[in-house]
Design a protein around this motif. Structure first.
Motif, mmCIF file in Angstrom:
data_model
loop_
_atom_site.group_PDB
_atom_site.id
_atom_site.type_symbol
_atom_site.label_atom_id
_atom_site.label_comp_id
_atom_site.label_asym_id
_atom_site.label_seq_id
_atom_site.Cartn_x
_atom_site.Cartn_y
_atom_site.Cartn_z
ATOM 1 N N ALA A 156 -11.917 72.479 16.830
ATOM 2 C CA ALA A 156 -11.640 71.127 17.298
ATOM 3 C C ALA A 156 -11.933 71.072 18.794
ATOM 4 N N PRO A 157 -12.156 69.871 19.309
ATOM 5 C CA PRO A 157 -12.441 69.765 20.733
ATOM 6 C C PRO A 157 -11.263 70.214 21.591
ATOM 7 N N ALA A 158 -11.569 70.651 22.797
ATOM 8 C CA ALA A 158 -10.541 71.123 23.729
ATOM 9 C C ALA A 158 -9.584 69.988 24.079
ATOM 10 N N ARG A 159 -8.376 70.349 24.458
ATOM 11 C CA ARG A 159 -7.395 69.375 24.908
ATOM 12 C C ARG A 159 -6.955 69.731 26.316
ATOM 13 N N TYR A 160 -6.365 68.739 27.009
ATOM 14 C CA TYR A 160 -6.006 68.940 28.406
ATOM 15 C C TYR A 160 -4.526 68.711 28.599
ATOM 16 N N ASP A 161 -3.940 69.570 29.426
ATOM 17 C CA ASP A 161 -2.486 69.659 29.572
ATOM 18 C C ASP A 161 -2.111 69.412 31.025
ATOM 19 N N ARG A 162 -1.184 68.492 31.253
ATOM 20 C CA ARG A 162 -0.774 68.208 32.624
ATOM 21 C C ARG A 162 0.114 69.302 33.193
ATOM 22 N N GLU A 163 0.696 70.097 32.319
ATOM 23 C CA GLU A 163 1.591 71.165 32.788
ATOM 24 C C GLU A 163 0.775 72.388 33.173
ATOM 25 N N ARG A 164 0.850 72.765 34.477
ATOM 26 C CA ARG A 164 -0.033 73.830 34.947
ATOM 27 C C ARG A 164 0.532 75.206 34.787
ATOM 28 N N ARG A 165 1.859 75.306 34.678
ATOM 29 C CA ARG A 165 2.428 76.643 34.526
ATOM 30 C C ARG A 165 2.133 77.154 33.120
ATOM 31 N N PRO A 166 1.846 78.426 32.992
ATOM 32 C CA PRO A 166 1.520 78.956 31.665
ATOM 33 C C PRO A 166 2.696 78.794 30.718
ATOM 34 N N ILE A 184 -4.416 59.500 33.889
ATOM 35 C CA ILE A 184 -4.232 59.429 32.440
ATOM 36 C C ILE A 184 -3.580 60.697 31.920
ATOM 37 N N ILE A 185 -4.007 61.828 32.449
ATOM 38 C CA ILE A 185 -3.443 63.100 31.990
ATOM 39 C C ILE A 185 -2.012 63.257 32.480
ATOM 40 N N ARG A 186 -1.772 62.867 33.724
ATOM 41 C CA ARG A 186 -0.427 63.028 34.276
ATOM 42 C C ARG A 186 0.585 62.073 33.678
ATOM 43 N N ALA A 187 0.104 60.945 33.182
ATOM 44 C CA ALA A 187 1.006 59.882 32.755
ATOM 45 C C ALA A 187 1.794 60.217 31.501
ATOM 46 N N ALA A 188 1.284 61.107 30.669
ATOM 47 C CA ALA A 188 1.939 61.344 29.384
ATOM 48 C C ALA A 188 1.860 62.818 29.014
ATOM 49 N N PRO A 189 2.817 63.257 28.195
ATOM 50 C CA PRO A 189 2.829 64.664 27.805
ATOM 51 C C PRO A 189 1.819 64.993 26.702
ATOM 52 N N GLU A 190 1.117 63.984 26.203
ATOM 53 C CA GLU A 190 0.104 64.222 25.171
ATOM 54 C C GLU A 190 -0.905 65.250 25.684
ATOM 55 N N HIS A 191 -1.476 65.951 24.754
ATOM 56 C CA HIS A 191 -2.539 66.892 25.104
ATOM 57 C C HIS A 191 -3.822 66.316 24.528
ATOM 58 N N ARG A 192 -4.484 65.489 25.320
ATOM 59 C CA ARG A 192 -5.593 64.717 24.794
ATOM 60 C C ARG A 192 -6.921 65.453 24.870
ATOM 61 N N THR A 193 -7.837 65.025 24.008
ATOM 62 C CA THR A 193 -9.201 65.541 24.058
ATOM 63 C C THR A 193 -9.989 64.744 25.103
ATOM 64 N N ALA A 194 -11.152 65.291 25.483
ATOM 65 C CA ALA A 194 -12.009 64.595 26.437
ATOM 66 C C ALA A 194 -12.370 63.208 25.915
ATOM 67 N N GLU A 195 -12.624 63.121 24.629
ATOM 68 C CA GLU A 195 -13.023 61.852 24.035
ATOM 69 C C GLU A 195 -11.890 60.827 24.119
ATOM 70 N N GLU A 196 -10.672 61.259 23.868
ATOM 71 C CA GLU A 196 -9.515 60.355 23.968
ATOM 72 C C GLU A 196 -9.331 59.890 25.409
ATOM 73 N N ILE A 197 -9.501 60.801 26.332
ATOM 74 C CA ILE A 197 -9.369 60.457 27.743
ATOM 75 C C ILE A 197 -10.472 59.473 28.138
ATOM 76 N N TYR A 198 -11.659 59.725 27.653
ATOM 77 C CA TYR A 198 -12.799 58.839 27.904
ATOM 78 C C TYR A 198 -12.502 57.430 27.410
ATOM 79 N N ASP A 199 -11.995 57.330 26.181
ATOM 80 C CA ASP A 199 -11.694 56.008 25.604
ATOM 81 C C ASP A 199 -10.628 55.286 26.416
ATOM 82 N N LEU A 200 -9.557 56.004 26.749
ATOM 83 C CA LEU A 200 -8.479 55.400 27.537
ATOM 84 C C LEU A 200 -9.004 54.955 28.897
#
Lengths: 118, 118
Positions: B61-71, B11-27
């Motif tokens: 706001a809740p934390a978000r998660y980023d598929r891009e690992r480079r700073p 889910i995280i890798r599929a899109a450039p969105e920076h989703r929250t844990a809750e959004e990821i949970y719902d998806l």
DNA sequence: TTTGATGCAAACTTTTTGCAGCTAC
DNA sequence: GTAGCTGCAAAAAGTTTGCATCAAA
């Protein structure tokens, strides 16, 4: 300006530390033991809204409060969370903000402070 | 790599969105309804520790998660919280980090996104 | 005098954790 | 087979809020 608000504001202004709400609460209570935690949070909110102090959101840790109101970067210890102020070189972010309507920034540099390096 | 972990990672890798844990949970739950919220948090933690994704702490706001690992820096909408990636110009922070043993940085620029400007 | 602030306690949001059973390797 | 993971539910941590009372302007 109630006595409570004044006290909280004074604690923040008195030192360059970037304290958490809990630390401010403890310090304030040593002077006014009846002070409620909710009052601390409410007043920190008011002081931030009024632009008298700044709130610093920390990673995986409670927020800290900064007496310095002008925007500036912070140096954060990864181990103990201690925060110190840095000076922003003139125009540093210009290459990034060009073309964007940027309203503000938050820049944290991480390191391990001398005390934590042991 | 359990099915749950794989799903969350996908889910995280599929899109450039920076989703929250809750959004990821719902998806994730729309695909695996038995998935527990705790499992999402645990796996996000593992993926971050393994360096496969990055955690972005947000202000109030809740934390978000980023598929891009480079700073890299982020552009954050003050109204809706939407986050987009920016590219860090080579050596931009050098004037700041000179003389400091900096291990990483967190740079957010704030704006109001076109959608929120209405 | 009246507007807003306080103390208290309960509630809320986000995240973490203990545990018994299950699964990937 | 077993180390590690899951779902569940309860708890933790940080912060906000409702309410009756109180104090500052």
């Amino acid at each position: 300006m109630t006595r409570q608000r004044q006290l909280i504001y004074n604690i923040i202004r008195a030192a360059p530390e970037h304290r958490t709400a809990e630390e401010i609460y403890d310090l304030a209570r040593s002077e006014m033991p009846s002070l409620a935690r909710g009052t601390v949070y409410r007043n920190l909110g008011v002081l931030v809204r009024d632009g008298r102090i700044r709130k610093l959101e920390m990673a995986d840790a409670p927020a800290r409060y900064d007496r310095e109101r002008r925007p500036h970067p912070h140096l954060v210890c990864e181990k103990c969370g201690r925060v110190t102020d840095l000076i922003m070189p003139e125009g540093l972010l210009d290459p990034l903000t060009a073309g964007l309507a940027v309203t503000g920034y938050d820049l944290k540099l991480y390191h391990v402070c001398p005390a934590c390096r042991g």
